[in-house]
Design an enzyme around this catalytic site. Structure first.
Site, PDB file in Angstrom:
ATOM      1  N   GLY A   1       6.641   4.310   9.158  1.00  0.00           N
ATOM      2  CA  GLY A   1       5.865   5.526   9.357  1.00  0.00           C
ATOM      3  C   GLY A   1       5.840   5.941  10.810  1.00  0.00           C
ATOM      4  N   SER A   2       4.753   6.562  11.240  1.00  0.00           N
ATOM      5  CA  SER A   2       4.675   7.142  12.575  1.00  0.00           C
ATOM      6  C   SER A   2       4.479   6.079  13.644  1.00  0.00           C
ATOM      7  CB  SER A   2       3.530   8.149  12.644  1.00  0.00           C
ATOM      8  OG  SER A   2       2.273   7.485  12.645  1.00  0.00           O
ATOM      9  N   THR A   3       4.920   6.383  14.844  1.00  0.00           N
ATOM     10  CA  THR A   3       4.783   5.452  15.956  1.00  0.00           C
ATOM     11  C   THR A   3       3.319   5.183  16.316  1.00  0.00           C
ATOM     12  OG1 THR A   3       6.964   6.037  16.821  1.00  0.00           O
ATOM     13  CG2 THR A   3       5.403   5.075  18.378  1.00  0.00           C
TER      14      THR A   3
ATOM     15  N   GLY B   1       2.049   2.724  13.808  1.00  0.00           N
ATOM     16  CA  GLY B   1       2.691   1.436  14.024  1.00  0.00           C
ATOM     17  C   GLY B   1       2.058   0.673  15.171  1.00  0.00           C
TER      18      GLY B   1
ATOM     19  N   GLU C   1       8.370  14.104  17.513  1.00  0.00           N
ATOM     20  CA  GLU C   1       8.924  14.149  16.157  1.00  0.00           C
ATOM     21  C   GLU C   1       8.191  15.222  15.354  1.00  0.00           C
ATOM     22  OE1 GLU C   1      10.344  10.953  12.842  1.00  0.00           O
ATOM     23  OE2 GLU C   1       8.325  10.689  13.631  1.00  0.00           O
TER      24      GLU C   1
ATOM     25  N   CYS D   1      12.798  10.361   9.114  1.00  0.00           N
ATOM     26  CA  CYS D   1      12.675   9.836  10.474  1.00  0.00           C
ATOM     27  C   CYS D   1      14.000   9.862  11.219  1.00  0.00           C
ATOM     28  CB  CYS D   1      12.123   8.415  10.436  1.00  0.00           C
ATOM     29  SG  CYS D   1      13.039   7.280   9.380  1.00  0.00           S
TER      30      CYS D   1
ATOM     31  N   LYS E   1       0.849  -1.193   0.000  1.00  0.00           N
ATOM     32  CA  LYS E   1       0.000   0.000   0.000  1.00  0.00           C
ATOM     33  C   LYS E   1       0.879   1.235   0.000  1.00  0.00           C
ATOM     34  CE  LYS E   1      -2.058   2.541   3.176  1.00  0.00           C
ATOM     35  NZ  LYS E   1      -2.120   3.898   2.554  1.00  0.00           N
TER      36      LYS E   1
ATOM     37  N   GLU F   1       9.262   0.126  11.285  1.00  0.00           N
ATOM     38  CA  GLU F   1      10.312   1.150  11.294  1.00  0.00           C
ATOM     39  C   GLU F   1       9.593   2.470  11.516  1.00  0.00           C
ATOM     40  OE1 GLU F   1      12.151   4.170  10.670  1.00  0.00           O
ATOM     41  OE2 GLU F   1      12.292   3.686   8.532  1.00  0.00           O
TER      42      GLU F   1
END
Length: 479
Positions: A226-228, A231, A380, A283, A174, A249
């Site tokens: 991507g973002s935490t 995730g 971040e 990142c 995706k 990641e």
């Protein structure tokens, strides 16, 4: 009629989404409409998984050397289409064209590297038990999925898809809703290179589309970059469904430590490049910089001067250093941090939107005098915003660098070899640079994060093995 191909790529064909739902994609440099992007729904994904399940066993039985040959041909086709791929990433998220060409080159290089690893993804043998030959095998999961970000769409496409498919899996990728176009062209090139129908598939859509992949009962592994927060949601969905393997990641808040013996000119240049490359949308960007007090004033002056000389503007122009943020939403998020920084500290340079360049541009910024606990230090930002601190001792620098829940990247600049090794070992990060920092790195080394920055690894010598599962077999024999 769009100038750009944006359909789904499923089972070797370009297709429209089953329900016809789409969303508009705007060029962040101009706000002009680029294309209407299809949204894959549950029916699309179920059909795709069924086709992938059907295609995967034969692909897994294909000899490794033949799979490797297909990958090398794909890398050659990427090289032939590098300008088109760079253009697609640029119109989607504002990356300068010349930076995009570098991304495509690394994607070609790492794909060829993965091709070599495909032929070495084997197991082990043991004769330690009498009358028993014990062997371990590495076999593909079956149908796997990847959700990639918008900041390096071509490069990260290859980080996931090529080792996963090279290991014998069928892959569903995706794209990000911010940069979906290059992924479709890459899928077409993969098919042209010889990947069978159903082995590499590309879909698009918002977060809900990714949630369908995360929860699907027939997908056996999923990788997300991507973002935490996203995730965490993917991991929860995987746990609630079929406990599929998960590789993450995630975000970072990377510290950069500058000791008084460092080459300050080179260090300032590296620090500014790290936080402004790709408009700070990396990142691993060195967003927290800690400088020894004895050289802090000189470092500040050098970094400010470099930032003031950066050129913001049209991503298509060769002299552009920074393009816009990826879209209006991302620009607004970064602008909110600029407002917080103005309240908490002092902007040495920048500190505001660059509206003279366009609606989605941000002036590269350095904040000083930011107190401990500020959101600028903890969260971040994902924009060209550096927070500058001072320290006195090595222990203090390490303690403050590690005072974060992130652990993706860190760096130390010093001419003292002993200090460099001590600090590199002490820093709580999955990747450490000594006298260098992001975006520089070696694709032959594993890349992953500690703490809230991720689970598992991309790249490196075990990249293909990451997309396999182990099996132990004991064979009893007589005589």
């Amino acid at each position: 009629m769009s100038l750009y191909e944006s359909r789904l790529f499923i089972n070797g064909e370009l297709v429209e989404p089953s329900k016809g739902n789409k969303f508009p994609l705007l060029n962040p440099a101009t706000n002009a409409l680029v294309a209407n992007i299809p949204i894959a729904d549950e029916d699309d994904i179920d059909k795709l998984v069924a086709a992938a399940e059907k295609a995967q066993p034969a692909w897994a039985r294909t000899p490794a050397r033949k799979r490797a040959t297909v990958i090398r041909k794909f890398a050659a086709l990427m090289d032939e289409n590098k300008y088109k791929l760079s253009e697609l990433d640029s119109v989607c998220m504002g990356k300068p064209l010349h930076h995009g060409l570098g991304d495509v080159q690394e994607a070609c290089d790492i794909s060829n590297y993965f091709a070599g690893l495909v032929e070495h993804a084997d197991g082990e043998t043991s004769l330690n038990s009498p009358d028993v030959l014990s062997i371990s095998m590495r076999q593909p999961f079956g149908v796997v999925a990847s959700i990639i970000p918008w900041n390096f769409p071509t490069m990260i496409w290859c980080h996931d898809v090529i080792p996963a498919a090279g290991a014998g899996n069928a892959v569903i990728l995706k794209t990000s809703e911010k940069s979906p176009l290059g992924g479709v062209l890459l899928a077409q090139l993969a098919y042209q290179a010889g990947f069978p129908p159903g082995i590499i598939n590309v879909i698009s859509g918002p977060g809900q589309t990714g949630a369908l992949l995360s929860a699907h009962m027939k997908i056996r592994k999923i990788s997300f970059t991507g973002s935490t927060p996203t995730g965490r949601a993917i991991m929860q969905a995987a746990a609630k469904s079929n406990l599929k393997a998960v590789s993450l990641e995630l975000g970072g808040k990377s510290p950069l430590l500058v000791f008084e013996d460092a080459d300050l000119d080179a260090t300032a240049a590296a620090a500014v490049k790290s936080i402004t490359f790709n408009s700070g949308q990396i990142c691993t960007a060195s967003s927290r910089v800690y400088v020894q007090k004895s050289v802090a004033d000189k470092f500040k002056a050098l970094a400010v001067k470099i930032m003031q000389n950066l050129r913001l503007g049209d991503p298509a122009q060769p002299n552009t250093n920074m393009g816009p943020q990826a879209d209006s939403r991302q620009a607004a998020v970064v602008a909110s941090y600029l407002q917080a920084g103005a309240k908490d500290g002092t902007a040495l340079v920048g500190g505001e939107r660059a509206l003279e360049a366009g609606d989605n541009y941000i002036h590269p910024t350095i904040f000083a005098d930011i107190p401990h606990g500020s959101k600028l230090d903890a969260e971040e930002i994902f924009g060209p915003v550096m927070v500058l601190h001072e320290f006195e001792t090595e222990d203090e620098a390490v303690q403050r660098a590690n005072d974060t829940e992130y652990g993706l990247f860190a760096s130390v600049f010093t001419k003292d070899v002993g200090r460099a090794l001590r600090v590199a070992r002490a820093l709580e990060a999955g990747n450490v640079g000594v006298n260098c920092t992001s975006p520089d790195g070696a694709y032959e080394l594993p890349f992953g994060g500690w703490k809230m920055s991720g689970i598992g690894y991309q790249k490196g010598s075990h990249a293909v093995l990451e997309w396999t599962q182990g099996k132990s077999v004991s064979i009893k024999h007589l005589g």
